[in-house]
Design a protein around this motif. Structure first.
Motif, PDB file in Angstrom:
ATOM      1  N   LEU A   5       0.838  -1.203   0.000  1.00  0.00           N
ATOM      2  CA  LEU A   5       0.000   0.000   0.000  1.00  0.00           C
ATOM      3  C   LEU A   5       0.867   1.246   0.000  1.00  0.00           C
ATOM      4  N   ARG A   6       0.510   2.196  -0.852  1.00  0.00           N
ATOM      5  CA  ARG A   6       1.127   3.523  -0.740  1.00  0.00           C
ATOM      6  C   ARG A   6       0.462   4.219   0.448  1.00  0.00           C
ATOM      7  N   PRO A   7       1.130   5.184   1.056  1.00  0.00           N
ATOM      8  CA  PRO A   7       0.665   5.679   2.362  1.00  0.00           C
ATOM      9  C   PRO A   7      -0.782   6.155   2.409  1.00  0.00           C
ATOM     10  N   HIS A   8      -1.242   6.923   1.413  1.00  0.00           N
ATOM     11  CA  HIS A   8      -2.598   7.447   1.587  1.00  0.00           C
ATOM     12  C   HIS A   8      -3.654   6.357   1.435  1.00  0.00           C
ATOM     13  N   HIS A   9      -3.286   5.227   0.884  1.00  0.00           N
ATOM     14  CA  HIS A   9      -4.255   4.128   0.790  1.00  0.00           C
ATOM     15  C   HIS A   9      -4.510   3.466   2.141  1.00  0.00           C
ATOM     16  N   LEU A  10      -3.674   3.768   3.142  1.00  0.00           N
ATOM     17  CA  LEU A  10      -3.987   3.327   4.503  1.00  0.00           C
ATOM     18  C   LEU A  10      -5.279   3.988   4.983  1.00  0.00           C
ATOM     19  N   LEU A  11      -5.582   5.148   4.433  1.00  0.00           N
ATOM     20  CA  LEU A  11      -6.833   5.832   4.756  1.00  0.00           C
ATOM     21  C   LEU A  11      -7.973   5.329   3.882  1.00  0.00           C
ATOM     22  N   CYS A  12      -7.683   5.163   2.604  1.00  0.00           N
ATOM     23  CA  CYS A  12      -8.747   4.771   1.670  1.00  0.00           C
ATOM     24  C   CYS A  12      -9.331   3.397   2.002  1.00  0.00           C
ATOM     25  N   ARG A  73       2.525  11.960   0.941  1.00  0.00           N
ATOM     26  CA  ARG A  73       3.314  12.731   1.905  1.00  0.00           C
ATOM     27  C   ARG A  73       2.423  13.251   3.030  1.00  0.00           C
ATOM     28  N   ALA A  74       1.235  13.705   2.673  1.00  0.00           N
ATOM     29  CA  ALA A  74       0.310  14.216   3.692  1.00  0.00           C
ATOM     30  C   ALA A  74      -0.116  13.104   4.651  1.00  0.00           C
ATOM     31  N   ALA A  75      -0.343  11.924   4.117  1.00  0.00           N
ATOM     32  CA  ALA A  75      -0.765  10.807   4.974  1.00  0.00           C
ATOM     33  C   ALA A  75       0.353  10.403   5.923  1.00  0.00           C
ATOM     34  N   ILE A  76       1.578  10.333   5.426  1.00  0.00           N
ATOM     35  CA  ILE A  76       2.712   9.991   6.299  1.00  0.00           C
ATOM     36  C   ILE A  76       2.809  11.003   7.432  1.00  0.00           C
ATOM     37  N   ASP A  77       2.672  12.271   7.077  1.00  0.00           N
ATOM     38  CA  ASP A  77       2.799  13.326   8.084  1.00  0.00           C
ATOM     39  C   ASP A  77       1.679  13.223   9.115  1.00  0.00           C
ATOM     40  N   ASP A  78       0.441  13.115   8.654  1.00  0.00           N
ATOM     41  CA  ASP A  78      -0.699  13.041   9.581  1.00  0.00           C
ATOM     42  C   ASP A  78      -0.610  11.819  10.487  1.00  0.00           C
ATOM     43  N   LEU A  79      -0.335  10.674   9.882  1.00  0.00           N
ATOM     44  CA  LEU A  79      -0.365   9.437  10.669  1.00  0.00           C
ATOM     45  C   LEU A  79       0.764   9.409  11.698  1.00  0.00           C
ATOM     46  N   GLY A  80       1.900   9.976  11.334  1.00  0.00           N
ATOM     47  CA  GLY A  80       2.995  10.042  12.295  1.00  0.00           C
ATOM     48  C   GLY A  80       2.742  11.074  13.381  1.00  0.00           C
ATOM     49  N   ARG A  81       2.243  12.240  12.977  1.00  0.00           N
ATOM     50  CA  ARG A  81       2.047  13.343  13.916  1.00  0.00           C
ATOM     51  C   ARG A  81       0.868  13.092  14.846  1.00  0.00           C
ATOM     52  N   ARG A 104      -9.628   4.835  12.614  1.00  0.00           N
ATOM     53  CA  ARG A 104     -11.012   5.233  12.326  1.00  0.00           C
ATOM     54  C   ARG A 104     -11.415   6.438  13.167  1.00  0.00           C
ATOM     55  N   ALA A 105     -11.046   6.441  14.433  1.00  0.00           N
ATOM     56  CA  ALA A 105     -11.412   7.566  15.293  1.00  0.00           C
ATOM     57  C   ALA A 105     -10.754   8.854  14.802  1.00  0.00           C
ATOM     58  N   ALA A 106      -9.491   8.771  14.446  1.00  0.00           N
ATOM     59  CA  ALA A 106      -8.776   9.960  13.973  1.00  0.00           C
ATOM     60  C   ALA A 106      -9.337  10.429  12.634  1.00  0.00           C
ATOM     61  N   PHE A 107      -9.683   9.477  11.774  1.00  0.00           N
ATOM     62  CA  PHE A 107     -10.252   9.830  10.471  1.00  0.00           C
ATOM     63  C   PHE A 107     -11.612  10.510  10.666  1.00  0.00           C
ATOM     64  N   ALA A 108     -12.459   9.922  11.486  1.00  0.00           N
ATOM     65  CA  ALA A 108     -13.794  10.476  11.701  1.00  0.00           C
ATOM     66  C   ALA A 108     -13.730  11.863  12.338  1.00  0.00           C
ATOM     67  N   ALA A 109     -12.714  12.089  13.152  1.00  0.00           N
ATOM     68  CA  ALA A 109     -12.553  13.395  13.798  1.00  0.00           C
ATOM     69  C   ALA A 109     -11.907  14.414  12.862  1.00  0.00           C
ATOM     70  N   HIS A 111      -8.791  14.354  11.832  1.00  0.00           N
ATOM     71  CA  HIS A 111      -7.411  14.632  12.224  1.00  0.00           C
ATOM     72  C   HIS A 111      -6.367  14.066  11.265  1.00  0.00           C
ATOM     73  N   VAL A 112      -6.798  13.172  10.389  1.00  0.00           N
ATOM     74  CA  VAL A 112      -5.828  12.563   9.453  1.00  0.00           C
ATOM     75  C   VAL A 112      -6.363  12.664   8.026  1.00  0.00           C
ATOM     76  N   ARG A 113      -6.970  13.813   7.707  1.00  0.00           N
ATOM     77  CA  ARG A 113      -7.637  13.950   6.408  1.00  0.00           C
ATOM     78  C   ARG A 113      -6.880  14.867   5.444  1.00  0.00           C
ATOM     79  N   SER A 114      -5.651  15.245   5.762  1.00  0.00           N
ATOM     80  CA  SER A 114      -4.923  16.136   4.856  1.00  0.00           C
ATOM     81  C   SER A 114      -4.803  15.525   3.465  1.00  0.00           C
ATOM     82  N   ALA A 115      -4.614  14.220   3.398  1.00  0.00           N
ATOM     83  CA  ALA A 115      -4.445  13.550   2.109  1.00  0.00           C
ATOM     84  C   ALA A 115      -5.713  13.612   1.266  1.00  0.00           C
TER      85      ALA A 115
END
Ligand code: SF4
Length: 145
Positions: A5-12, A73-81, A104-109, A111-115
């Motif tokens: 998976l490329r990083p932003h697909h961890l969100l998708c 890049r945005a996903a790496i930054d959000d998920l790490g931060r 899921r909690a961070a996504f719904a809030a 907090h990890v949606r920059s990507a």
């Protein structure tokens, strides 16, 4: 076996509910969600990954665009931060129940949606998150596992 998976697909993969670019894409994405629900590790890769595979025969697949790399890049930054989830290219991780819950909690809030900025699926993914991810393929496969 690992799922590449490329990083932003961890969100998708969190919000995938059976909709996508083509029947081949959704069939592949559904299989990937099943593998993740079955406990396969993720290998984090740069550029086109296992999700992108069915799109790469398109004349100009969007998977190579700079804007898509910027999502990574945005996903790496959000998920790490936000989550201290160690996402690094070439690394491996497992989306176990604990990490899925945190993601899921961070996504719904939000907090990890920059990507997700200017993604065509943004409204759908937001609605799915607001619905508690209940109707996602990953959730369904996890219930079956
Ligand atoms: S809005 Fe786009 S980038 Fe964000 S999770 Fe949904 S499909 Fe992925």
């Amino acid at each position: 076996m690992t799922v590449r998976l490329r990083p932003h697909h961890l969100l998708c993969v969190l919000t995938y509910a059976g909709k996508g670019y083509s029947p081949a894409f959704t069939a592949n994405m559904t299989a990937i969600a099943g593998r993740l629900a079955g406990g396969e590790d993720v290998e984090v890769v740069a550029g086109p990954d296992d999700v992108c595979a069915p799109l790469l025969s398109d004349p100009q697949p969007h998977c190579h665009r700079a804007s898509v790399s910027e999502r990574d890049r945005a996903a790496i930054d959000d998920l790490g931060r936000v989550l201290a989830l160690p996402v690094r290219l070439g690394g491996r991780l497992r989306l176990d129940a604990t990490w899925l819950g945190r993601l899921r909690a961070a996504f719904a809030a939000g907090h990890v949606r920059s990507a997700c900025h200017e993604c065509e699926w943004d409204a759908l993914c937001t609605a799915i998150a607001q619905d508690g991810f209940a109707h996602t393929v990953l959730a369904a496969r996890a219930r079956e596992a």
